[in-house]
Write a protein that holds these residues in place. Structure first.
Motif, mmCIF file in Angstrom:
data_model
loop_
_atom_site.group_PDB
_atom_site.id
_atom_site.type_symbol
_atom_site.label_atom_id
_atom_site.label_comp_id
_atom_site.label_asym_id
_atom_site.label_seq_id
_atom_site.Cartn_x
_atom_site.Cartn_y
_atom_site.Cartn_z
ATOM 1 N N ILE A 71 0.844 -1.206 0.000
ATOM 2 C CA ILE A 71 0.000 0.000 0.000
ATOM 3 C C ILE A 71 0.875 1.250 0.000
ATOM 4 C CG2 ILE A 71 -1.645 1.341 1.358
ATOM 5 C CD1 ILE A 71 -2.827 -1.304 2.338
ATOM 6 N N ILE A 72 1.852 1.274 0.917
ATOM 7 C CA ILE A 72 2.707 2.465 1.011
ATOM 8 C C ILE A 72 3.503 2.646 -0.273
ATOM 9 C CG2 ILE A 72 4.658 3.474 2.262
ATOM 10 C CD1 ILE A 72 3.583 2.034 4.762
ATOM 11 N N GLY A 73 3.997 1.534 -0.830
ATOM 12 C CA GLY A 73 4.743 1.622 -2.093
ATOM 13 C C GLY A 73 3.890 2.150 -3.226
ATOM 14 N N ALA A 74 2.638 1.697 -3.296
ATOM 15 C CA ALA A 74 1.747 2.179 -4.359
ATOM 16 C C ALA A 74 1.450 3.665 -4.190
ATOM 17 C CB ALA A 74 0.451 1.376 -4.345
ATOM 18 N N ILE A 75 1.270 4.099 -2.956
ATOM 19 C CA ILE A 75 0.994 5.521 -2.718
ATOM 20 C C ILE A 75 2.214 6.366 -3.081
ATOM 21 C CG2 ILE A 75 0.511 7.225 -0.917
ATOM 22 C CD1 ILE A 75 -1.927 5.659 -1.612
ATOM 23 N N VAL A 76 3.385 5.891 -2.673
ATOM 24 C CA VAL A 76 4.610 6.638 -2.993
ATOM 25 C C VAL A 76 4.821 6.688 -4.504
ATOM 26 C CG1 VAL A 76 7.128 6.598 -2.797
ATOM 27 C CG2 VAL A 76 5.716 6.208 -0.779
ATOM 28 N N ALA A 77 4.588 5.567 -5.181
ATOM 29 C CA ALA A 77 4.741 5.544 -6.641
ATOM 30 C C ALA A 77 3.755 6.497 -7.304
ATOM 31 C CB ALA A 77 4.542 4.123 -7.155
ATOM 32 N N SER A 78 2.531 6.535 -6.796
ATOM 33 C CA SER A 78 1.547 7.473 -7.345
ATOM 34 C C SER A 78 2.004 8.915 -7.134
ATOM 35 C CB SER A 78 0.184 7.254 -6.680
ATOM 36 O OG SER A 78 -0.258 5.948 -6.886
ATOM 37 N N ALA A 79 2.558 9.177 -5.945
ATOM 38 C CA ALA A 79 3.013 10.537 -5.660
ATOM 39 C C ALA A 79 4.155 10.937 -6.594
ATOM 40 C CB ALA A 79 3.461 10.640 -4.200
ATOM 41 N N VAL A 80 5.086 10.012 -6.803
ATOM 42 C CA VAL A 80 6.210 10.313 -7.701
ATOM 43 C C VAL A 80 5.710 10.546 -9.117
ATOM 44 C CG1 VAL A 80 8.284 9.331 -8.751
ATOM 45 C CG2 VAL A 80 7.909 9.100 -6.302
ATOM 46 N N PHE A 81 4.795 9.697 -9.563
ATOM 47 C CA PHE A 81 4.252 9.849 -10.919
ATOM 48 C C PHE A 81 3.554 11.195 -11.076
ATOM 49 C CE2 PHE A 81 0.431 9.445 -13.585
ATOM 50 C CZ PHE A 81 1.035 9.262 -14.822
ATOM 51 N N LEU A 82 2.715 11.547 -10.119
ATOM 52 C CA LEU A 82 1.983 12.813 -10.219
ATOM 53 C C LEU A 82 2.928 14.017 -10.121
ATOM 54 C CD1 LEU A 82 -1.197 11.953 -8.138
ATOM 55 C CD2 LEU A 82 -1.039 12.316 -10.595
ATOM 56 N N LEU A 85 4.534 14.332 -13.434
ATOM 57 C CA LEU A 85 3.568 14.786 -14.432
ATOM 58 C C LEU A 85 3.259 16.274 -14.281
ATOM 59 C CD1 LEU A 85 1.541 13.957 -16.691
ATOM 60 C CD2 LEU A 85 -0.142 13.637 -14.876
ATOM 61 N N VAL A 86 3.002 16.689 -13.056
ATOM 62 C CA VAL A 86 2.505 18.053 -12.832
ATOM 63 C C VAL A 86 3.647 19.067 -12.743
ATOM 64 C CG1 VAL A 86 1.220 19.517 -11.231
ATOM 65 C CG2 VAL A 86 0.416 17.206 -11.731
ATOM 66 N N ILE A 87 4.734 18.691 -12.085
ATOM 67 C CA ILE A 87 5.809 19.653 -11.843
ATOM 68 C C ILE A 87 6.839 19.655 -12.961
ATOM 69 C CG2 ILE A 87 7.587 20.361 -10.178
ATOM 70 C CD1 ILE A 87 4.753 20.639 -9.143
ATOM 71 N N VAL A 88 7.090 18.499 -13.568
ATOM 72 C CA VAL A 88 8.154 18.401 -14.564
ATOM 73 C C VAL A 88 7.608 18.388 -15.985
ATOM 74 C CG1 VAL A 88 10.088 17.001 -15.382
ATOM 75 C CG2 VAL A 88 9.620 17.195 -12.927
ATOM 76 N N LEU A 89 6.674 17.486 -16.254
ATOM 77 C CA LEU A 89 6.265 17.258 -17.637
ATOM 78 C C LEU A 89 5.335 18.360 -18.158
ATOM 79 C CD1 LEU A 89 6.506 15.302 -19.984
ATOM 80 C CD2 LEU A 89 4.485 14.115 -19.130
ATOM 81 N N LEU A 90 4.318 18.680 -17.422
ATOM 82 C CA LEU A 90 3.331 19.645 -17.911
ATOM 83 C C LEU A 90 3.921 21.033 -18.154
ATOM 84 C CD1 LEU A 90 0.039 18.711 -16.023
ATOM 85 C CD2 LEU A 90 0.752 18.156 -18.335
ATOM 86 N N PRO A 91 4.831 21.538 -17.319
ATOM 87 C CA PRO A 91 5.423 22.849 -17.627
ATOM 88 C C PRO A 91 6.274 22.851 -18.899
ATOM 89 C CG PRO A 91 5.667 22.359 -15.309
ATOM 90 C CD PRO A 91 5.174 21.115 -15.949
ATOM 91 N N MET A 92 6.690 21.656 -19.350
ATOM 92 C CA MET A 92 7.476 21.602 -20.588
ATOM 93 C C MET A 92 6.613 21.748 -21.829
ATOM 94 S SD MET A 92 10.005 18.503 -19.450
ATOM 95 C CE MET A 92 10.795 18.377 -21.040
ATOM 96 N N LEU A 93 5.327 21.577 -21.700
ATOM 97 C CA LEU A 93 4.447 21.685 -22.856
ATOM 98 C C LEU A 93 4.357 23.145 -23.293
ATOM 99 C CD1 LEU A 93 1.559 19.288 -21.771
ATOM 100 C CD2 LEU A 93 3.394 18.841 -23.389
ATOM 101 N N PRO A 94 4.180 23.379 -24.598
ATOM 102 C CA PRO A 94 4.036 24.770 -25.058
ATOM 103 C C PRO A 94 2.764 25.392 -24.493
ATOM 104 C CG PRO A 94 3.591 23.205 -26.820
ATOM 105 C CD PRO A 94 4.151 22.419 -25.699
ATOM 106 N N ALA A 95 2.822 26.655 -24.277
ATOM 107 C CA ALA A 95 1.693 27.353 -23.650
ATOM 108 C C ALA A 95 0.479 27.376 -24.553
ATOM 109 C CB ALA A 95 2.093 28.769 -23.278
#
Lengths: 96, 181
Positions: A71-82, A85-95
């Motif tokens: 359970i803890i591993g799945a939550i941590v993996a979800s947190a890392v993925f999000l 996605l939100v902090i690294v990947l999405l800001p790289m997209l063109p505006a």
């Protein structure tokens, strides 16, 4: 990491703890360390679930520990993925 | 051909005992160790929830839908709710503070110990989880065979299947073919 430890140290400062009336009022500083509650939550859920599902009683603690880690591993993996996605990947997209 | 096992009878005694206190249904029907494990898990959730959110996390008036799930944990939930009603809402444990209200609306006063934000959220959620899990444990106690965890239950450890018959040492040789001479 240091930020987290500072937050914990502030929330668990002796003056804060001494002023706390356990069970009568909310725990101090929960807004800063609420994410740690995943640990007792996972342990409690796993223990109660495995107590009813495990056939062999001697395996209940081990099964519960394994399920807690899953359970803890799945939550941590979800947190890392999000985070990625939100902090690294999405800001790289063109505006536009 | 498939065989179906008979449906286990639903026994109301362990079911109700499990509601009186988590795990008690298993303990009184002879599955004490299993009951203690279940009790430990549910009490970890319940005590953590009340410790984090305070007794305000059980509120049958303001959080009625949550309370229905929390009540699955039994009288311990009702006791916490009663303590909330008598200690916090009356102002006997902490002073009452005037809460912000809409202009022209009625004045609202709340206890200084009232849980807000994350503290109340997680306290309510953890006690709710304890209640729902206890309902699962109660149902398990109701359909579980009494004293089924005894060592003489005739089941093989691990997977619950009957013990297989020991293999005959002559079997591999017979199937191995060859037949000399």
């Amino acid at each position: 990491m240091n930020l987290s430890l500072d937050i914990l140290a502030e929330a668990l400062a002796p003056t804060t703890i001494l002023a706390w009336k356990p069970f009568l009022q909310p725990a101090p500083g929960v807004d800063r360390w609420w994410w740690l509650l995943i640990v007792p939550t996972a342990i409690g859920i796993s223990l109660a679930y495995k107590a009813t599902r495990s056939v062999e009683l001697a395996q209940v603690p081990r099964d519960a520990a394994r399920m807690s880690l899953q359970i803890i591993g799945a939550i941590v993996a979800s947190a890392v993925f999000l985070y990625l996605l939100v902090i690294v990947l999405l800001p790289m997209l063109p505006a536009e | 051909m498939t065989t179906t096992s008979p449906k286990p009878p639903f026994r109301f005694g362990p079911f109700l005992l499990g509601w009186l206190f988590p795990g008690l249904g298993h303990i009184m029907s002879g599955n004490a160790k299993r009951g203690l494990y279940a009790m430990s898990g549910i009490l970890i959730l319940f005590i953590t929830g009340v410790a984090v959110g305070g007794i305000d996390c059980v509120d049958r008036k303001e959080d009625r839908l949550w309370f229905f799930g929390q009540a699955g944990a039994g009288p311990i939930t009702l006791a916490v709710g009663y303590a909330n009603d008598t200690l916090l809402k009356t102002g006997s444990a902490a002073p009452m503070l005037e809460a912000p209200s809409v202009p022209g609306g009625p004045r609202v006063s709340v206890s200084a110990f009232k849980g807000i934000a994350h503290a109340n959220d997680f306290g309510t959620l953890l006690v709710f989880l304890a209640g729902l899990l206890n309902i699962c444990v109660m149902l398990d106690a109701a359909v579980r065979e009494p004293s089924s965890d005894a060592p003489t239950s005739g089941r093989r450890a691990g997977d619950g299947t009957p013990r297989p018959a020991p293999a005959s040492p002559a079997a591999p040789a017979a199937s191995g073919g060859g037949g000399g001479a």
